[in-house]
Design a protein around this motif. Structure first.
Motif, PDB file in Angstrom:
ATOM      1  N   ILE A 405      -3.970  22.710  70.373  1.00  5.26           N
ATOM      2  CA  ILE A 405      -2.750  22.664  69.551  1.00  5.26           C
ATOM      3  C   ILE A 405      -2.108  24.043  69.559  1.00  5.26           C
ATOM      4  O   ILE A 405      -2.775  25.057  69.317  1.00  5.26           O
ATOM      5  CB  ILE A 405      -3.087  22.247  68.100  1.00  5.26           C
ATOM      6  CG1 ILE A 405      -3.670  20.831  68.084  1.00  5.26           C
ATOM      7  CG2 ILE A 405      -1.842  22.327  67.210  1.00  5.26           C
ATOM      8  CD1 ILE A 405      -4.236  20.434  66.737  1.00  5.26           C
ATOM      9  N   ARG A 427      10.136  24.202  67.445  1.00  2.00           N
ATOM     10  CA  ARG A 427       9.420  22.913  67.413  1.00  2.00           C
ATOM     11  C   ARG A 427       9.785  22.081  68.640  1.00  2.00           C
ATOM     12  O   ARG A 427       8.932  21.407  69.236  1.00  2.00           O
ATOM     13  CB  ARG A 427       9.747  22.158  66.130  1.00  2.00           C
ATOM     14  CG  ARG A 427       9.238  22.871  64.879  1.00  2.00           C
ATOM     15  CD  ARG A 427       9.563  22.079  63.624  1.00  2.00           C
ATOM     16  NE  ARG A 427       8.700  20.926  63.490  1.00  2.00           N
ATOM     17  CZ  ARG A 427       8.839  19.997  62.534  1.00  2.00           C
ATOM     18  NH1 ARG A 427       9.831  20.112  61.680  1.00  2.00           N
ATOM     19  NH2 ARG A 427       8.012  18.982  62.442  1.00  2.00           N
ATOM     20  N   GLY A 431       6.675  21.466  71.474  1.00  5.35           N
ATOM     21  CA  GLY A 431       6.113  20.114  71.518  1.00  5.35           C
ATOM     22  C   GLY A 431       5.047  19.900  70.452  1.00  5.35           C
ATOM     23  O   GLY A 431       5.309  19.979  69.254  1.00  5.35           O
ATOM     24  N   ASN A 432       3.802  19.642  70.906  1.00  2.00           N
ATOM     25  CA  ASN A 432       2.696  19.379  69.975  1.00  2.00           C
ATOM     26  C   ASN A 432       2.263  20.698  69.341  1.00  2.00           C
ATOM     27  O   ASN A 432       1.533  21.476  69.955  1.00  2.00           O
ATOM     28  CB  ASN A 432       1.535  18.758  70.763  1.00  2.00           C
ATOM     29  CG  ASN A 432       0.798  17.722  69.941  1.00  2.00           C
ATOM     30  OD1 ASN A 432       1.368  17.119  69.062  1.00  2.00           O
ATOM     31  ND2 ASN A 432      -0.472  17.523  70.243  1.00  2.00           N
ATOM     32  N   CYS A 433       2.693  20.956  68.100  1.00  3.24           N
ATOM     33  CA  CYS A 433       2.514  22.314  67.590  1.00  3.24           C
ATOM     34  C   CYS A 433       2.456  22.378  66.070  1.00  3.24           C
ATOM     35  O   CYS A 433       2.754  21.416  65.360  1.00  3.24           O
ATOM     36  CB  CYS A 433       3.656  23.201  68.072  1.00  3.24           C
ATOM     37  SG  CYS A 433       5.260  22.662  67.422  1.00  3.24           S
ATOM     38  N   SER A 452       3.748  18.880  63.966  1.00  2.00           N
ATOM     39  CA  SER A 452       4.190  17.728  64.758  1.00  2.00           C
ATOM     40  C   SER A 452       3.653  16.443  64.150  1.00  2.00           C
ATOM     41  O   SER A 452       2.508  16.398  63.672  1.00  2.00           O
ATOM     42  CB  SER A 452       3.707  17.864  66.199  1.00  2.00           C
ATOM     43  OG  SER A 452       4.296  19.007  66.806  1.00  2.00           O
ATOM     44  N   LYS A 453       4.495  15.392  64.185  1.00  2.05           N
ATOM     45  CA  LYS A 453       4.117  14.132  63.535  1.00  2.05           C
ATOM     46  C   LYS A 453       2.800  13.573  64.078  1.00  2.05           C
ATOM     47  O   LYS A 453       2.029  12.941  63.353  1.00  2.05           O
ATOM     48  CB  LYS A 453       5.244  13.105  63.721  1.00  2.05           C
ATOM     49  CG  LYS A 453       6.415  13.356  62.777  1.00  2.05           C
ATOM     50  CD  LYS A 453       7.332  12.137  62.733  1.00  2.05           C
ATOM     51  CE  LYS A 453       8.212  12.229  61.514  1.00  2.05           C
ATOM     52  NZ  LYS A 453       9.500  12.650  61.585  1.00  2.05           N
ATOM     53  N   GLU A 454       2.550  13.831  65.366  1.00  2.00           N
ATOM     54  CA  GLU A 454       1.308  13.318  65.961  1.00  2.00           C
ATOM     55  C   GLU A 454       0.066  13.957  65.351  1.00  2.00           C
ATOM     56  O   GLU A 454      -1.047  13.433  65.483  1.00  2.00           O
ATOM     57  CB  GLU A 454       1.303  13.602  67.480  1.00  2.00           C
ATOM     58  CG  GLU A 454       2.404  12.903  68.261  1.00  2.00           C
ATOM     59  CD  GLU A 454       3.732  13.667  68.214  1.00  2.00           C
ATOM     60  OE1 GLU A 454       3.818  14.685  67.473  1.00  2.00           O
ATOM     61  OE2 GLU A 454       4.674  13.249  68.898  1.00  2.00           O
ATOM     62  N   LEU A 455       0.236  15.103  64.684  1.00  2.00           N
ATOM     63  CA  LEU A 455      -0.917  15.829  64.137  1.00  2.00           C
ATOM     64  C   LEU A 455      -1.095  15.646  62.631  1.00  2.00           C
ATOM     65  O   LEU A 455      -2.062  16.133  62.061  1.00  2.00           O
ATOM     66  CB  LEU A 455      -0.752  17.335  64.416  1.00  2.00           C
ATOM     67  CG  LEU A 455      -0.581  17.742  65.884  1.00  2.00           C
ATOM     68  CD1 LEU A 455      -0.283  19.234  65.970  1.00  2.00           C
ATOM     69  CD2 LEU A 455      -1.852  17.402  66.677  1.00  2.00           C
ATOM     70  N   ASP A 481       5.099  16.605  57.579  1.00  3.24           N
ATOM     71  CA  ASP A 481       5.512  17.259  58.820  1.00  3.24           C
ATOM     72  C   ASP A 481       6.386  18.495  58.599  1.00  3.24           C
ATOM     73  O   ASP A 481       6.618  19.263  59.530  1.00  3.24           O
ATOM     74  CB  ASP A 481       6.242  16.265  59.735  1.00  3.24           C
ATOM     75  CG  ASP A 481       7.540  15.781  59.108  1.00  3.24           C
ATOM     76  OD1 ASP A 481       7.610  15.691  57.863  1.00  3.24           O
ATOM     77  OD2 ASP A 481       8.492  15.497  59.866  1.00  3.24           O
TER      78      ASP A 481
END
Length: 509
Positions: A405, A427, A431-433, A452-455, A481
């Protein structure tokens, strides 16, 4: 507005993350700034408000209001003096009279006394008076009650028990029941009130002429400063309608027709077309006021000008809605209208000086300035965007990877708008951060944090901003987020706090 400026100033001076109750109360009481709006603004800065302190001050205000009202109402109900006062104020503004009652004010109550001494506040009751008592939306008169060695300054007049109650204090000397005194109304103030009251009648008639006969008076306030008129009408008034109404009133003023009063039976007055206020109680005989012939005919016990021309001029200040189907117009007349025009003239001159043009050129000059300002703002936004992209590229070099990450936590030197542009650029670039930016806003530490929403199932922006904020005295929160904090009073700890972000991320994982 002024309320917002005061709130901003108070936030800047805070020693702890809480807006004091006295600030919240002042904003509400003086500027009409709702407490919940103050709370919303405070929350955006990561602050709380002192609800308990605010409620304490509100309770004290309500108690003061009840006490003053209780003093007035209980006294008005307790007055028991034989006969009714003789009111002379339609024709005379000064009169010799006899004191038939005295009341001394003490705390929230009043006691009947034989004597009032220098410095004491209370109520004087006379057997005859030129002072108009508050009624029908018109405020009570002010003035003086004097004898050779005594002066009682009257600040207000109300009615009760068939008497007029003259409120005030003894400026010098001693007043006693039975004294023969001279009662004199403050002439300029009474004249200003009369102008506003007569203008209210003309305004009512003009409203009915322009908007329709469904218009009915729903309330009014007439004092020496302005008039306020509430009336039934569903829709906001168009600018053209307000202008037409104002023009009709001023035309009637310029006609300078006689303001006529006569005593009629209630039935005869209504048959003549006089308007009676809904809900008002009238006796068998009523006072009918006619202005501009039959243009305005109303039942009214107030004081008025002798001719419509005495009003001088009417200017509408505002038109607004106060309830469903109820509109309100506020206006000024006479000296108040001239004072308003004088202020507008000065403002025009000041603006003309700023734009370096004459009054005739003012509209064109301001239009050009506004267009130029919009163009420059667009250019600034474009430059900021390019600057943010460039800066984000430089900052991205400082990314630390924690278990795949990208973590970037750094201080930036910019205002809040530029920081947010930079934040969004980072952001998007990374990306994934996890991104945390710290900066100083008017000397206070502010933070913005993004995950990031994925995290967000493993890392929460709100938790991270609180972790860093606790080290710099900043408070706040937000979504999973994105979160913000502000009001930090430890700028010297900012770099170290930002440096702890990577370790915090590692712990959460």
């Amino acid at each position: 507005g002024q309320g917002m400026a005061i709130l901003e100033s108070a936030i800047d001076e805070l020693k702890e993350p809480k807006v004091p109750g006295d600030v919240v109360f002042k904003l509400y009481d003086t500027f009409g700034f709702p407490a919940d709006l103050t709370a919303d603004v405070a929350r955006e800065r990561g602050l709380d408000i002192d609800d308990a302190g605010f409620e304490k001050l509100m309770t004290a205000q309500r108690q003061r209001g009840r006490a003053a009202s209780r003093f007035d109402s209980t006294l008005e109900q307790r007055i028991e003096i034989e006969g009714n006062v003789e009111f002379l104020g339609y024709d005379d503004l000064t009169a010799d009279s006899e004191i038939v009652g005295l009341y001394r004010r003490s705390d929230d109550d009043a006691e009947e006394v034989e004597v009032l001494n220098t410095g004491e506040s209370g109520v004087v009751i006379l057997n005859r008076t030129p002072f108009y008592a508050e009624s029908g939306g018109q405020v009570g008169d002010a003035g003086t009650i004097q004898a050779r060695d005594v002066t009682f300054e009257v600040t207000d007049t109300t009615q009760g028990g068939g008497q007029h109650l003259h409120y005030g204090s003894v400026d010098k000397g001693q007043l006693s029941v039975g004294d023969v005194v001279n009662a004199e109304v403050l002439v300029n103030r009474r004249d200003d009130i009369a102008r506003n009251h007569s203008a209210t009648h003309l305004l009512h008639a003009a409203l009915r002429e322009v908007l329709g006969e469904h218009v009915q008076q729903k309330g009014s306030l007439v004092d020496g400063e302005r008039l306020r008129f509430d009336f039934s009408h569903l829709d906001p008034l168009e600018d053209e309608e307000v202008a037409t109404i104002e023009s009709i009133v001023n035309e009637r003023i310029r006609e300078n027709s006689e303001v006529k009063t006569e005593q009629l039976t209630y039935d005869d007055a209504i048959a003549r077309g006089a308007l009676a206020l809904f809900g008002e109680k009238y006796g068998d005989d009523v006072r009918v006021l006619s202005m501009a012939g039959d243009f305005s005919v109303e039942l009214c016990g107030g004081t008025h000008t002798a001719r419509t021309g005495d009003i001088g001029l009417l200017r509408v200040v505002s038109e607004s809605g106060i309830a469903a189907g109820i509109r309100r117009i506020e206006a000024v007349t006479g000296r108040g209208a001239l004072a308003r025009l004088d202020i507008i003239e000065r403002q025009l001159d000041a603006v003309a000086e700023v734009v370096r043009g004459s009054r005739e050129e003012l509209a064109d000059k301001v239009k050009l300035l506004a267009e130029s300002n919009r163009r420059l703002e667009k250019e600034v936004r474009s430059l900021r965007s390019r600057s943010a992209r460039s800066e984000s590229a430089d900052l991205a070099a400082g990314v630390i990877e924690v278990e795949g990450i990208k973590v970037l936590s750094t201080r930036v030197e910019d205002d809040s708008e530029a920081v947010m542009a930079l934040f969004d650029g980072l952001r998007e670039r990374l990306g994934n951060c996890v991104v945390v930016l710290g900066y100083l806003d008017k000397g206070k530490v502010a933070l913005v944090c993004g995950v990031s929403k994925e995290l967000t199932s493993r890392l929460k922006a709100g938790d991270l901003v609180r972790h860093i904020g606790s080290q710099v005295g900043a408070r706040g929160g937000g979504r999973d987020d994105m979160a913000k904090a502000g009001g930090g009073d430890k700028p010297e700890a900012l770099d170290g706090a930002l440096g702890s972000a990577a370790a915090w991320v590692a712990e959460q994982l």
